[in-house]
Design an enzyme around this catalytic site. Sequence first.
Site, mmCIF file in Angstrom:
data_model
loop_
_atom_site.group_PDB
_atom_site.id
_atom_site.type_symbol
_atom_site.label_atom_id
_atom_site.label_comp_id
_atom_site.label_asym_id
_atom_site.label_seq_id
_atom_site.Cartn_x
_atom_site.Cartn_y
_atom_site.Cartn_z
ATOM 1 N N HIS A 75 0.820 -1.208 0.000
ATOM 2 C CA HIS A 75 0.000 0.000 0.000
ATOM 3 C C HIS A 75 0.848 1.250 0.000
ATOM 4 C CE1 HIS A 75 -4.119 -1.151 1.060
ATOM 5 N NE2 HIS A 75 -3.530 -2.283 1.375
ATOM 6 N N GLU B 232 -8.199 11.015 12.813
ATOM 7 C CA GLU B 232 -8.804 10.782 11.499
ATOM 8 C C GLU B 232 -10.318 10.918 11.597
ATOM 9 O OE1 GLU B 232 -7.630 7.065 9.811
ATOM 10 O OE2 GLU B 232 -5.565 7.247 10.488
ATOM 11 N N TYR C 2 -18.100 2.724 1.506
ATOM 12 C CA TYR C 2 -16.653 2.748 1.744
ATOM 13 C C TYR C 2 -16.118 1.316 1.788
ATOM 14 C CZ TYR C 2 -12.195 3.610 4.014
ATOM 15 O OH TYR C 2 -10.861 3.649 4.313
ATOM 16 N N HIS D 35 -11.543 8.350 14.407
ATOM 17 C CA HIS D 35 -10.553 7.483 15.036
ATOM 18 C C HIS D 35 -9.471 8.402 15.565
ATOM 19 C CE1 HIS D 35 -12.427 4.659 11.981
ATOM 20 N NE2 HIS D 35 -12.845 4.268 13.159
ATOM 21 N N HIS E 201 -7.804 0.968 14.550
ATOM 22 C CA HIS E 201 -8.936 0.782 13.641
ATOM 23 C C HIS E 201 -8.469 0.079 12.380
ATOM 24 C CE1 HIS E 201 -7.149 4.690 12.697
ATOM 25 N NE2 HIS E 201 -7.585 4.551 11.473
HETATM 26 FE FE LIG Z 1 -6.972 5.277 9.558
#
Ligand SMILES: [Fe+2]
Length: 439
Positions: A292, A341, A350, A365, A371
């Site tokens: 990622h 966040e 989502y 969060h 999370h």
């Molecule tokens: Fe996050």
Amino acid sequence: MMSFTNLQYLKGFGNEFQTEDHRCPNALPEGQNNPQKCAYGLYAEQLSGTAFTAPRHENKRSWLYRIRPSVIHKPFKPVPNNFLINNWHDCLPNPNQMRWKPFKLPDAQKRVDFVEGLHTICGAGDPKSRSGLAIHIYLCNISMGKKAFYNSDGDFLIVPQQGALNIKTEFGKIRVEPNEICVIQQGIKFSVDIEEASRGYILEVFDNHFKLPNLGPIGANGLANPRDFLTPVAWYEEFDEPHVIISKFQGHLFETVQPHSPFDVVAWHGNYAPYKYNLKNFMVINAVEFDHADPSIFTVLTCPSNKEGTAIADFVIFPPRWAVQEHTFRPPYYHRNCMSEFMGLIFGNYEAKEEGFLPGGASLHSMMTPHGPDKQCFEGASNADLKPVRVADGTMAFMFESSLSLAVSKWGEEICQTLDAEYYKCWESLKKYFNLNEA
Ligand SMILES: [Fe+2]
């Protein structure tokens, strides 16, 4: 409730623009800002967006040529407002994962305009010392009409979720639909007309103005391209009837009456002006082999702090794109972050949570609060066939990510009545797969 059509815009981020209403050619003075007499009997007025002495590459100001100067108005008086706050001392800290179902629009029998419908959900810092941010939800069902608002405390980044906003500003008219955003900076008067009950999110920043993020090795192009930011052309109305002007000053609302429309700017020039941006223009960059990129790869705009590379707030989106990574768990990874966040959903589903996180809702969060994907997402993505697939088609989620630790307002915790007390359960059933025989 009227809808703006055939609007014209000036293109480019932070340009040195100049524009005149077509009814008044040559309204802008040539070669100077303060002629002894302005064309058409206009008044000249400067609006400063940075200290006079800010370095040239940071310096923001515009010159407005208007029918009357802004200074003509009765004294301001305080306006009660229960839901717009900048004082976090009464908010008890809450480190839990938080998720809100869609925020409720006002009842049809209540008439609530954009300013009356501002509800602070979380934030940190203080507009008096010009440091911090606030996140607001707007929930309204009528237009502002002959009422204008300006924010003395900072800039608004407005993210409509339901309903288009037809915004009159001193710099001209802007229409912003869901999947577009606009930024209206400190001090700029505006008035919001709507076409239906409307809902959206606002990121208010006190420290600095929003910038495009640096691109580093990405190169000269990509993410939000400067030419896609649109600023209104000059437009005025000559309307000699009382208008209510509301100022947000040190976190409180104040109201006065001006005997004429504040939208009387015939021409302006400068680099301090509102703008809008269509999120569909975002050039998405991501990992194309394995693993990622961090979500910062999706940053549209950033409001920097004084700490290098660390934002007071980033505005980040999760746009439709291809996922192609091989031997990779493709949804967002589990993580804990030294930043806060706050997420919202404009439309769609989502990818990390197909259920429970709904358009018009939100999640928070907080710092170091763990999370990540829910069980359904984890199980699905761990066993998926890793062909190239489209992700997030028909969806636009976004994040306000901040280096500040955010307090949640009483409205956010209780009064809005949409906080989902069951949110933590979406991770509870994540199974243990640990097996010493499976290397
Ligand atoms: Fe996050």
